[in-house]
Write a protein that holds these residues in place. Structure first.
Motif: not given
Length: 258
Positions: A76-84
């Motif tokens: 989840q934390c990884a997915s928050l880094i520039l998700p697009d």
């Protein structure tokens, strides 16, 4: 009264060409870590790299039970880094949790959350660096309690390394580790070497919250062996996988070998 339409001047944006974009490296950092961002900023200074950080909630204690609780948050934390935006690489900054959770599981969670094939964590990076340097006989300086040190020692043995000495600081709280005075590190290393009958191939200073990178080069010059730290090996591992030709001076021979 002047309207907005009367004063508005339409302008045209100019975007960076894809070939000129800096490399984007994501980093999942523990909420309690005081050190890794500052040390990585020093390493990547002047390189065409953007460091993008996400903080992960964690317990104050560095114990196996507390470390395991982070597994459910890494993706989840990884997915928050520039998700697009596609990252070039992503890393997880916790040595002890990489061991307790499992380095392969951490790799999978980072890949899934960060949508990125190149990943790193301190334990995988340490083994890769040691193989690169052909270092087999180790001494370890660890801030952890015995509950964490024992499985770490066993993991190094299972990976084929001979650990000839283990210096333990027995600190349970992460804020204690991050608050240690880096100027005291040479005294700790001196005690470690005074207790050994032979010089190791490398000394590994464990924990991303353990300040040490600024002294690695001088310690290598004094003792004649490699000095590695969690933050140093993980930075090297990322750059090595990205095939970035950028020898970095001042932080030990490992980074200078890129």
């Amino acid at each position: 009264m002047t309207s907005f339409a009367d004063i508005n001047l339409p302008l045209e944006a100019c975007f960076i060409a894809p070939a000129d974009m800096p490399l984007r490296v994501g980093l999942v950092v523990l909420a309690t870590d005081m050190v890794i961002e500052a040390e990585w900023a020093q390493v990547f200074n002047g390189l065409p790299i953007e460091l993008l950080v996400s903080r992960l909630a964690c317990e104050a204690e560095v114990t196996p039970a507390a470390l395991l609780t982070m597994a459910s948050q890494i993706g989840q934390c990884a997915s928050l880094i520039l998700p697009d935006v596609e990252l070039d690489a992503i890393a997880y900054g916790c040595t002890s949790a990489s061991l307790v959770i499992g380095e392969h599981k951490v790799h999978t969670l980072l890949q899934q959350g960060g949508n990125c094939s190149i990943t790193s964590n301190p334990f995988t990076a340490a083994k890769s660096a040691l193989e690169h340097l052909n270092a087999k006989r180790l001494a370890v300086l660890s801030p952890y309690v015995a509950q964490v040190n024992q499985p770490f020692y066993s993991a190094l043995q299972s990976a084929g390394y001979e650990v000839i000495k283990w210096g333990s600081l027995d600190l349970e709280l992460d804020r204690q580790i991050g608050s240690m005075d880096v100027d005291h590190l040479p005294a700790l290393i001196e005690q470690l070497f005074a207790s050994m009958e032979q010089t190791p191939d490398a000394v590994f200073i464990s924990c991303t919250n353990f300040r040490s990178m600024s002294l690695l080069q001088s310690l290598e010059q004094r003792y004649g062996c490699y000095f590695l730290s969690s933050n140093q090996v993980m930075a090297w591992h990322i750059l090595h996988q990205l095939k970035t030709p950028c020898a970095i001076d001042g932080f030990g021979r490992l980074l200078a070998s890129l």
